[in-house]
Design a protein around this motif. Sequence first.
Motif, PDB file in Angstrom:
ATOM      1  N   CYS B  24       0.910  -1.242   0.039  1.00  0.00           N
ATOM      2  CA  CYS B  24       0.209  -0.101   0.013  1.00  0.00           C
ATOM      3  C   CYS B  24       0.980   1.106   0.001  1.00  0.00           C
ATOM      4  CB  CYS B  24      -0.885   0.068   1.145  1.00  0.00           C
ATOM      5  SG  CYS B  24      -2.136  -1.038   1.131  1.00  0.00           S
ATOM      6  N   GLY B  25       2.013   1.371   0.837  1.00  0.00           N
ATOM      7  CA  GLY B  25       2.798   2.364   0.887  1.00  0.00           C
ATOM      8  C   GLY B  25       3.454   2.591  -0.574  1.00  0.00           C
ATOM      9  N   SER B  26       3.881   1.656  -1.092  1.00  0.00           N
ATOM     10  CA  SER B  26       4.632   1.820  -2.564  1.00  0.00           C
ATOM     11  C   SER B  26       3.399   2.286  -3.537  1.00  0.00           C
ATOM     12  CB  SER B  26       5.131   0.622  -3.128  1.00  0.00           C
ATOM     13  OG  SER B  26       5.008   0.239  -4.222  1.00  0.00           O
ATOM     14  N   SER B  27       2.275   1.807  -3.351  1.00  0.00           N
ATOM     15  CA  SER B  27       1.243   2.409  -4.345  1.00  0.00           C
ATOM     16  C   SER B  27       0.927   3.723  -3.856  1.00  0.00           C
ATOM     17  CB  SER B  27      -0.126   1.626  -4.250  1.00  0.00           C
ATOM     18  OG  SER B  27      -1.219   2.086  -4.453  1.00  0.00           O
ATOM     19  N   ASP B  28       0.774   4.095  -2.493  1.00  0.00           N
ATOM     20  CA  ASP B  28       0.423   5.542  -2.229  1.00  0.00           C
ATOM     21  C   ASP B  28       1.796   6.552  -2.969  1.00  0.00           C
ATOM     22  OD1 ASP B  28      -1.637   4.939  -0.793  1.00  0.00           O
ATOM     23  OD2 ASP B  28      -1.000   5.188   1.202  1.00  0.00           O
ATOM     24  N   GLN B  29       2.850   5.896  -2.644  1.00  0.00           N
ATOM     25  CA  GLN B  29       3.971   6.867  -3.290  1.00  0.00           C
ATOM     26  C   GLN B  29       3.852   7.092  -4.754  1.00  0.00           C
ATOM     27  OE1 GLN B  29       6.227   7.739  -1.020  1.00  0.00           O
ATOM     28  NE2 GLN B  29       7.057   9.214  -2.747  1.00  0.00           N
ATOM     29  N   ALA B  30       3.512   5.889  -5.349  1.00  0.00           N
ATOM     30  CA  ALA B  30       3.210   5.955  -6.794  1.00  0.00           C
ATOM     31  C   ALA B  30       2.212   7.071  -7.043  1.00  0.00           C
ATOM     32  CB  ALA B  30       2.997   4.661  -7.626  1.00  0.00           C
ATOM     33  N   ALA B  31       1.090   7.125  -6.323  1.00  0.00           N
ATOM     34  CA  ALA B  31      -0.150   8.033  -6.563  1.00  0.00           C
ATOM     35  C   ALA B  31       0.516   9.476  -6.396  1.00  0.00           C
ATOM     36  CB  ALA B  31      -1.234   7.544  -5.877  1.00  0.00           C
ATOM     37  N   LYS B  32       1.262   9.768  -5.009  1.00  0.00           N
ATOM     38  CA  LYS B  32       1.914  10.740  -4.820  1.00  0.00           C
ATOM     39  C   LYS B  32       2.451  11.571  -5.872  1.00  0.00           C
ATOM     40  CE  LYS B  32       3.894  12.115  -0.597  1.00  0.00           C
ATOM     41  NZ  LYS B  32       4.631  11.852   0.665  1.00  0.00           N
ATOM     42  N   ASP B  33       3.431  10.760  -6.516  1.00  0.00           N
ATOM     43  CA  ASP B  33       4.426  11.256  -7.369  1.00  0.00           C
ATOM     44  C   ASP B  33       3.860  11.495  -8.673  1.00  0.00           C
ATOM     45  OD1 ASP B  33       5.992  11.495  -5.379  1.00  0.00           O
ATOM     46  OD2 ASP B  33       7.217   9.855  -5.961  1.00  0.00           O
ATOM     47  N   ARG B  34       2.698  11.121  -8.870  1.00  0.00           N
ATOM     48  CA  ARG B  34       1.761  11.099 -10.233  1.00  0.00           C
ATOM     49  C   ARG B  34       1.189  12.278 -10.271  1.00  0.00           C
ATOM     50  NH1 ARG B  34      -2.848   6.940 -10.734  1.00  0.00           N
ATOM     51  NH2 ARG B  34      -3.754   8.474  -9.328  1.00  0.00           N
ATOM     52  N   VAL B  35       1.223  12.849 -11.683  1.00  0.00           N
ATOM     53  CA  VAL B  35       0.546  13.953 -12.257  1.00  0.00           C
ATOM     54  C   VAL B  35      -0.402  13.785 -13.370  1.00  0.00           C
ATOM     55  CG1 VAL B  35       0.616  16.343 -13.271  1.00  0.00           C
ATOM     56  CG2 VAL B  35       2.153  15.807 -11.262  1.00  0.00           C
ATOM     57  N   ARG B  36      -1.689  13.970 -13.619  1.00  0.00           N
ATOM     58  CA  ARG B  36      -2.454  13.861 -14.464  1.00  0.00           C
ATOM     59  C   ARG B  36      -2.966  15.067 -14.998  1.00  0.00           C
ATOM     60  NH1 ARG B  36      -5.975   9.789 -10.917  1.00  0.00           N
ATOM     61  NH2 ARG B  36      -5.511  11.324  -9.546  1.00  0.00           N
ATOM     62  N   TRP B  37      -2.359  15.082 -16.476  1.00  0.00           N
ATOM     63  CA  TRP B  37      -2.582  16.576 -16.968  1.00  0.00           C
ATOM     64  C   TRP B  37      -3.484  16.362 -18.110  1.00  0.00           C
ATOM     65  CZ3 TRP B  37       1.852  18.617 -20.907  1.00  0.00           C
ATOM     66  CH2 TRP B  37       1.327  19.854 -21.315  1.00  0.00           C
ATOM     67  N   ALA B  38      -4.406  17.312 -18.169  1.00  0.00           N
ATOM     68  CA  ALA B  38      -5.291  17.338 -19.172  1.00  0.00           C
ATOM     69  C   ALA B  38      -5.024  18.246 -20.025  1.00  0.00           C
ATOM     70  CB  ALA B  38      -6.760  17.566 -18.668  1.00  0.00           C
ATOM     71  N   PHE B  39      -4.683  18.036 -21.328  1.00  0.00           N
ATOM     72  CA  PHE B  39      -4.344  18.635 -22.584  1.00  0.00           C
ATOM     73  C   PHE B  39      -4.653  18.352 -23.888  1.00  0.00           C
ATOM     74  CE2 PHE B  39      -1.041  21.262 -25.124  1.00  0.00           C
ATOM     75  CZ  PHE B  39      -1.268  22.559 -24.578  1.00  0.00           C
ATOM     76  N   THR B  40      -4.110  18.331 -24.824  1.00  0.00           N
ATOM     77  CA  THR B  40      -4.481  17.923 -26.139  1.00  0.00           C
ATOM     78  C   THR B  40      -3.272  16.968 -26.505  1.00  0.00           C
ATOM     79  OG1 THR B  40      -3.771  19.871 -27.245  1.00  0.00           O
ATOM     80  CG2 THR B  40      -6.277  19.398 -27.127  1.00  0.00           C
ATOM     81  N   MET B  41      -3.672  15.897 -27.213  1.00  0.00           N
ATOM     82  CA  MET B  41      -2.612  14.937 -27.847  1.00  0.00           C
ATOM     83  C   MET B  41      -1.996  15.631 -28.861  1.00  0.00           C
ATOM     84  SD  MET B  41      -2.409  12.158 -26.147  1.00  0.00           S
ATOM     85  CE  MET B  41      -3.410  12.159 -24.701  1.00  0.00           C
ATOM     86  N   PRO B  42      -0.847  15.438 -29.204  1.00  0.00           N
ATOM     87  CA  PRO B  42       0.075  16.175 -30.307  1.00  0.00           C
ATOM     88  C   PRO B  42      -0.351  15.624 -31.728  1.00  0.00           C
ATOM     89  CG  PRO B  42       1.418  14.721 -29.214  1.00  0.00           C
ATOM     90  CD  PRO B  42       0.300  14.694 -28.358  1.00  0.00           C
ATOM     91  N   THR B  43      -0.197  16.146 -32.649  1.00  0.00           N
ATOM     92  CA  THR B  43      -0.441  15.711 -33.939  1.00  0.00           C
ATOM     93  C   THR B  43       0.255  14.755 -34.365  1.00  0.00           C
ATOM     94  OG1 THR B  43       0.842  17.585 -35.024  1.00  0.00           O
ATOM     95  CG2 THR B  43      -1.559  17.989 -34.697  1.00  0.00           C
ATOM     96  N   SER B  44       1.616  14.460 -33.712  1.00  0.00           N
ATOM     97  CA  SER B  44       2.502  13.621 -34.127  1.00  0.00           C
ATOM     98  C   SER B  44       3.395  13.727 -32.856  1.00  0.00           C
ATOM     99  CB  SER B  44       3.412  13.779 -35.575  1.00  0.00           C
ATOM    100  OG  SER B  44       4.399  12.871 -35.516  1.00  0.00           O
ATOM    101  N   TRP B  45       3.912  12.338 -32.490  1.00  0.00           N
ATOM    102  CA  TRP B  45       5.065  12.401 -31.203  1.00  0.00           C
ATOM    103  C   TRP B  45       6.295  12.507 -32.037  1.00  0.00           C
ATOM    104  CZ3 TRP B  45       4.260  13.305 -26.459  1.00  0.00           C
ATOM    105  CH2 TRP B  45       2.698  12.937 -25.890  1.00  0.00           C
ATOM    106  N   ASP B  46       6.324  12.681 -33.275  1.00  0.00           N
ATOM    107  CA  ASP B  46       7.918  12.878 -33.843  1.00  0.00           C
ATOM    108  C   ASP B  46       7.876  14.285 -34.234  1.00  0.00           C
ATOM    109  OD1 ASP B  46       9.891  13.087 -35.467  1.00  0.00           O
ATOM    110  OD2 ASP B  46       9.213  11.803 -37.116  1.00  0.00           O
ATOM    111  N   PRO B  47       8.821  15.111 -33.600  1.00  0.00           N
ATOM    112  CA  PRO B  47       8.885  16.719 -33.687  1.00  0.00           C
ATOM    113  C   PRO B  47       8.996  16.773 -35.474  1.00  0.00           C
ATOM    114  CG  PRO B  47      10.492  15.913 -32.367  1.00  0.00           C
ATOM    115  CD  PRO B  47      10.032  14.636 -32.724  1.00  0.00           C
ATOM    116  N   VAL B  48       9.537  16.037 -36.109  1.00  0.00           N
ATOM    117  CA  VAL B  48       9.581  16.523 -37.483  1.00  0.00           C
ATOM    118  C   VAL B  48       8.316  16.418 -38.247  1.00  0.00           C
ATOM    119  CG1 VAL B  48      10.639  15.602 -39.619  1.00  0.00           C
ATOM    120  CG2 VAL B  48      12.101  15.348 -37.804  1.00  0.00           C
ATOM    121  N   THR B  49       7.279  15.812 -37.841  1.00  0.00           N
ATOM    122  CA  THR B  49       6.104  15.508 -38.604  1.00  0.00           C
ATOM    123  C   THR B  49       5.045  16.002 -37.637  1.00  0.00           C
ATOM    124  OG1 THR B  49       5.896  13.287 -37.577  1.00  0.00           O
ATOM    125  CG2 THR B  49       6.726  13.457 -39.728  1.00  0.00           C
ATOM    126  N   SER B  50       5.369  16.593 -36.352  1.00  0.00           N
ATOM    127  CA  SER B  50       4.386  17.415 -35.786  1.00  0.00           C
ATOM    128  C   SER B  50       4.019  18.609 -36.392  1.00  0.00           C
ATOM    129  CB  SER B  50       5.142  17.770 -34.501  1.00  0.00           C
ATOM    130  OG  SER B  50       4.378  18.991 -33.943  1.00  0.00           O
TER     131      SER B  50
END
Lengths: 275, 508
Positions: B24-50
Amino acid sequence: MFKRLIASRSARPALAILAVVALLVALGPLLTPQDPLAQNPYALLEGPSARHWLGTDAFGRDVLSRLLAGSPVSILASLLSVAIGLVLGVVPGLLSVFLSRTFEWISLRLVDALMTLPFLVFAVAMTAMLGNGLGQAMFAVGILITPVFYRVGRAAALAVVNAEYVEAARLMGASTAFIIRRHVLAKVLPAVAVTTAAMTGACLSIVASLTFLGIGVVPPEPTWGGLLATDLTTLYERPYGPFAPGLLIVATVWAMNALADALRDLTAPPQEHWA
Amino acid sequence: MIPTRPRPPLLALALGALLLVAGCGSSDQAAKDRVRWAFTMPTSWDPVTSRTGADINTISLAYASLTRLNQAGEPEPALAQSWTYSKDGTALTFTLRPGLRFSDDSPLDAAAVKAFLDRGKAQKDSFLKAELQGIDRVTTDGPLRLTLHLARPDYQLPYVLAGRVGAVTSPGAARDPKRLALWPVGAGPFRMIEFTPESHAYFEKNPNYWDAANIHIRRMELTNSPDPSTLVAALLSGSIDVATRIPAHKVKEARERGLTVVIAPSLNAANVSINRNKPPFNDPRVVEALRYAFDRREFVQIVTDGIGAPTHQPFPPGYFAFDPQTETRWSYDPARARALLRAAGYGPGQLSLEIAANPQTADGGAEIAQAQLVRIGIKARIRVIPPGSSSWQSEVYVAKRPQLAVDGTIGRESPVQNLLATYGPAGIMNLSGPYAAPEFLAAVERVRRTPTDDPAYKARLHEAVRIAVAQSPSDYLYSAPWIVAARSRVKHLNLLPSQVRWEGVRVE
């Protein structure tokens, strides 16, 4: 029939509500106290006041005016869908009994196929394909309610197709069109009237759902469902916002269903009672 | 003798309970250091074709750039620890940090940077070609030094290379560009562990990142932003931790309900993009009429709840590239707009237009523009482009189909890059592309050739802005700051004017 409807206790409140709705449809856009599209950046999200009886929206537009102006579109759109469903459903439903077995088989399979399509997904797909307009969305809804009318028409026709007077007409050389017009329609119409009333209520809910999702109506055109959607984005600032459009939708749907119930009661054959 | 119960089951139970607590402690730790960010997905994960500038916010999770910008918008060392220009400004030499590695553990050296820049110039579907065209060739001098040989002096490159253009990809991963577009392999603060297109991307901290000591987030969960009306509820429910770009009218609610709201300077600016290649905008009188058609204060009031600022250019007031003179050239004058339309042969109600609107912004800008066009006698119909991470890009930026589109820029690392993205011949936001006036291109060239510490730099930049705005049919309307809401456990949000960054952000 209308006199009997008026006399019916369950139909009276429904008819009263529908009379008000009909008035809104006919005169709503003329009764708007202000321009429903006029924005006022200095009167955003105001509460009810003498100037704005239902307050203003996120663009400073008068909500009452938008509600009144949106009435015809909201109601006529559902009537349009029902009309499409009625024509495309009842006629093939009747013909499936009187025409060839091939026509019957094909029409039944088509209806089965239509019944498998989910309403919203199909409507979204149709507007994506044909363009985002109310006509396109209503066409999609009309197509999807076709099976309901098809089945009603077919069931009523099956009930009379083997009747002796139909048989006699056929032996005397009457055409299929004559038989349907003279003997079948009279039996089908009450059932169709009940279904039409019920489906109008259902279509109003569907239209409201679609316009809530931004399908079928293009901003800034007001509709009841569209108003409900924009009010939800400002629920914190105007918690009473969804009340007026929501009430109109609920009251109209209830009235149509109550009317359908009353019609069914009036047109159903008398039941036998045993002591 | 009293028989005793066997001990082992008790011991096992105790050990099991201990393990459970530890788990439980390890799961709590994982949740503690986790950030859930709402934005938009990129048009491509490759900077060349983004395809779009906004992508830098998300692809910089996985990639580090050669330089990075500080709060003042000035470049500072990143993958490159230093750089120098030759005396004539035609050669730019970077020295990389030693020991850099990509998240696939391959070395990030001068050869890898050269391979990336060469790919950006040569790959058929590259969206970096315009920005790299000034680089003639790249040479390496050992594993840590590389020199960009330029066709002409360009002192903007250290800025430009702080964004997508300098977001170096792993050469091994780049051998399969289609896969790279879906699965980034860079040397950024995080490395991807899960990706579902149009839905979410999960990352874990990348220990190979050069500034890993400043990353205090163990797991980053990027999700597509929900409907703006539900952002505050999503934050309160804990389904997301950080929401970027919340509607301005939600600020009060977010604050009253205990969320942290940060309003920070940004390069976000909204515009009405106009296509001079489509009638009626091939008539300069109609274009000029629209210069006087928009009441920018109304946009600021309705869309930004008064916290934005009117602007006629793609820069906000206060930014060093902002040209005050441009702001005085046109003013809201519907009577004049109507007169110009009459002169062009359009009486009231005789001109009909279609406005393309982006459902993902959904800020009402299109409805305001429509209402204001009605005031000058133009009938305008709004066409909402179907949602999807790339449909706006395909329809507006690539095909350039609309007559008029309500759009905006999120900014670029270099002001010249921003001007070219908006007004340049290959600029994605130039709806009239490939049109760009020669005098504008000449003005941009003068800015490029001027060192940024030259006393003449600012004046030349402002002159380029003035010419750019005058030669373009498009109208900038207002600038808006970052409005970011977060749960109170997320501290020290790092918002640069042109990017959201995660260095220094802590989760408590």
